[in-house]
Write a protein that holds these residues in place. Structure first.
Motif, short mmCIF file in Angstrom:
data_model
loop_
_atom_site.label_atom_id
_atom_site.label_comp_id
_atom_site.label_asym_id
_atom_site.label_seq_id
_atom_site.Cartn_x
_atom_site.Cartn_y
_atom_site.Cartn_z
N LYS A 186 -7.36 5.89 7.11
CA LYS A 186 -7.45 7.24 6.78
C LYS A 186 -7.20 8.35 7.97
O LYS A 186 -7.08 9.49 7.79
N ARG A 187 -7.32 7.74 9.39
CA ARG A 187 -7.17 8.51 10.46
C ARG A 187 -5.56 8.97 10.74
O ARG A 187 -5.19 9.80 11.53
N PHE A 188 -4.78 8.12 10.02
CA PHE A 188 -3.41 8.19 10.23
C PHE A 188 -2.73 9.33 9.02
O PHE A 188 -3.13 9.30 7.94
N GLU A 189 -1.84 10.34 9.61
CA GLU A 189 -1.44 11.29 8.82
C GLU A 189 0.01 11.25 8.94
O GLU A 189 0.80 11.35 9.97
N ALA A 192 -8.48 12.04 15.42
CA ALA A 192 -9.93 11.45 15.91
C ALA A 192 -10.86 11.90 14.93
O ALA A 192 -10.41 12.54 13.79
N THR A 193 -12.11 11.67 15.00
CA THR A 193 -13.03 11.86 14.00
C THR A 193 -13.07 13.48 13.73
O THR A 193 -13.30 14.00 12.67
N ASN A 194 -12.96 14.10 14.88
CA ASN A 194 -12.99 15.76 14.82
C ASN A 194 -11.76 16.40 14.43
O ASN A 194 -11.48 17.51 14.12
N SER A 251 -10.24 6.11 22.29
CA SER A 251 -10.06 6.56 20.92
C SER A 251 -9.04 6.19 20.06
O SER A 251 -9.39 6.01 18.92
N VAL A 252 -7.91 6.01 20.65
CA VAL A 252 -6.90 5.32 19.82
C VAL A 252 -7.47 3.86 19.41
O VAL A 252 -7.28 3.45 18.24
N LYS A 253 -7.83 3.15 20.46
CA LYS A 253 -8.35 1.65 19.93
C LYS A 253 -9.32 1.86 18.99
O LYS A 253 -9.32 0.86 18.08
N LYS A 254 -10.12 2.69 18.76
CA LYS A 254 -11.48 2.94 17.70
C LYS A 254 -10.73 3.35 16.51
O LYS A 254 -10.95 2.76 15.37
N ASN A 255 -10.18 4.61 16.70
CA ASN A 255 -9.76 5.50 15.58
C ASN A 255 -8.45 4.49 14.62
O ASN A 255 -8.41 4.78 13.47
N SER A 256 -7.77 3.71 15.48
CA SER A 256 -6.60 3.10 14.93
C SER A 256 -7.04 2.12 13.85
O SER A 256 -6.20 1.49 13.08
N GLN A 257 -8.37 1.66 13.87
CA GLN A 257 -8.68 0.82 12.67
C GLN A 257 -9.14 1.50 11.47
O GLN A 257 -9.48 0.50 10.47
N GLN A 311 -8.82 16.07 15.75
CA GLN A 311 -7.73 16.22 16.76
C GLN A 311 -7.02 15.01 16.90
O GLN A 311 -7.26 14.03 16.79
N VAL A 312 -5.54 15.73 17.16
CA VAL A 312 -4.33 14.49 17.15
C VAL A 312 -4.72 13.88 18.49
O VAL A 312 -4.54 14.58 19.70
N ILE A 313 -4.74 12.57 18.57
CA ILE A 313 -5.01 11.85 19.69
C ILE A 313 -3.59 10.90 20.05
O ILE A 313 -3.40 10.26 21.13
N GLY A 314 -2.70 10.94 19.13
CA GLY A 314 -1.42 10.18 19.46
C GLY A 314 -0.37 10.46 18.04
O GLY A 314 -0.86 10.83 17.05
N SER A 315 0.85 10.50 18.50
CA SER A 315 1.99 10.74 17.70
C SER A 315 3.06 9.59 18.01
O SER A 315 3.43 9.17 18.72
N SER A 316 3.67 9.56 16.46
CA SER A 316 4.64 8.39 16.81
C SER A 316 6.17 8.93 16.95
O SER A 316 6.43 10.37 16.99
N GLN A 317 7.34 8.07 16.93
CA GLN A 317 8.41 8.64 17.07
C GLN A 317 8.99 9.06 15.71
O GLN A 317 8.31 8.87 14.83
N MET A 318 10.10 9.62 15.48
CA MET A 318 10.80 9.64 14.06
C MET A 318 11.14 8.41 13.53
O MET A 318 11.87 7.46 14.11
N TYR A 319 11.15 8.16 12.19
CA TYR A 319 11.48 7.29 11.40
C TYR A 319 12.18 7.49 10.43
O TYR A 319 12.34 8.62 9.67
N ALA A 320 13.33 6.74 9.87
CA ALA A 320 14.39 7.17 8.97
C ALA A 320 13.80 7.05 7.66
O ALA A 320 14.29 7.91 6.64
N SER A 321 12.66 6.19 7.32
CA SER A 321 12.03 6.17 5.89
C SER A 321 10.61 6.06 6.17
O SER A 321 10.20 5.75 7.01
N GLU A 322 10.01 6.54 4.89
CA GLU A 322 8.74 6.54 4.92
C GLU A 322 8.29 4.97 5.29
O GLU A 322 6.85 4.95 5.51
N ALA A 323 8.85 4.16 4.76
CA ALA A 323 8.37 2.68 4.67
C ALA A 323 8.23 2.22 5.99
O ALA A 323 7.48 1.49 6.42
N SER A 324 9.30 2.63 6.88
CA SER A 324 9.26 2.23 8.41
C SER A 324 8.15 2.72 9.07
O SER A 324 7.74 2.26 9.97
N CYS A 325 8.14 4.27 8.74
CA CYS A 325 6.64 5.03 9.28
C CYS A 325 5.76 4.22 9.10
O CYS A 325 4.89 4.06 9.83
#
Length: 110
Positions: free
Chosen positions: A53-56, A71-73, A44-50, A75-89
């Motif tokens: 709009k799937r990233f929040e 995912a299209t439904n 699901s990550v491989k597909k949706n990461s392309q 549902q959260v399928i993966g989360s990142s670490q914390m970033y110091a800035s929106e640009a690095s995110c």
């Protein structure tokens, strides 16, 4: 080269982490009850990461940024670490978009 590492948590749940070529975790999953559902999460990550709009992107109360991949439904399928800035995110999102589709799967549960 990027890779998905499949591991077992202390509570017995299975999880994956997408690691960049430098070994840094760029996306982590929830805990899954079975390895099969964890592998479905990887696909699901491989597909949706392309689809961008799937990233929040979210801002935490401490002013740091992180993102979820959904995912299209919705549902959260993966989360990142914390970033110091929106640009690095946003750079983290770009890294997931670039690395996830061709990342190998390494099973460390055995």
């Amino acid at each position: 080269m990027a890779k998905f590492e499949i591991t077992t948590r202390k509570n017995g749940e299975i999880q994956f982490n997408l690691k960049a070529g430098n070994g840094e975790i760029i996306l982590g999953s929830e805990g899954y009850k079975t390895k099969a559902s964890c592998l479905n999460g990887v696909e699901s990550v491989k597909k949706n990461s392309q689809e961008e709009k799937r990233f929040e992107i979210k801002e935490a109360q401490n002013g740091k940024f992180h993102f979820n991949l959904k995912a299209t439904n919705g549902q959260v399928i993966g989360s990142s670490q914390m970033y110091a800035s929106e640009a690095s995110c946003k750079n983290g999102i770009a890294s997931v978009m670039k690395n996830a589709p061709a990342a190998e799967i390494v099973d460390l549960t055995e």
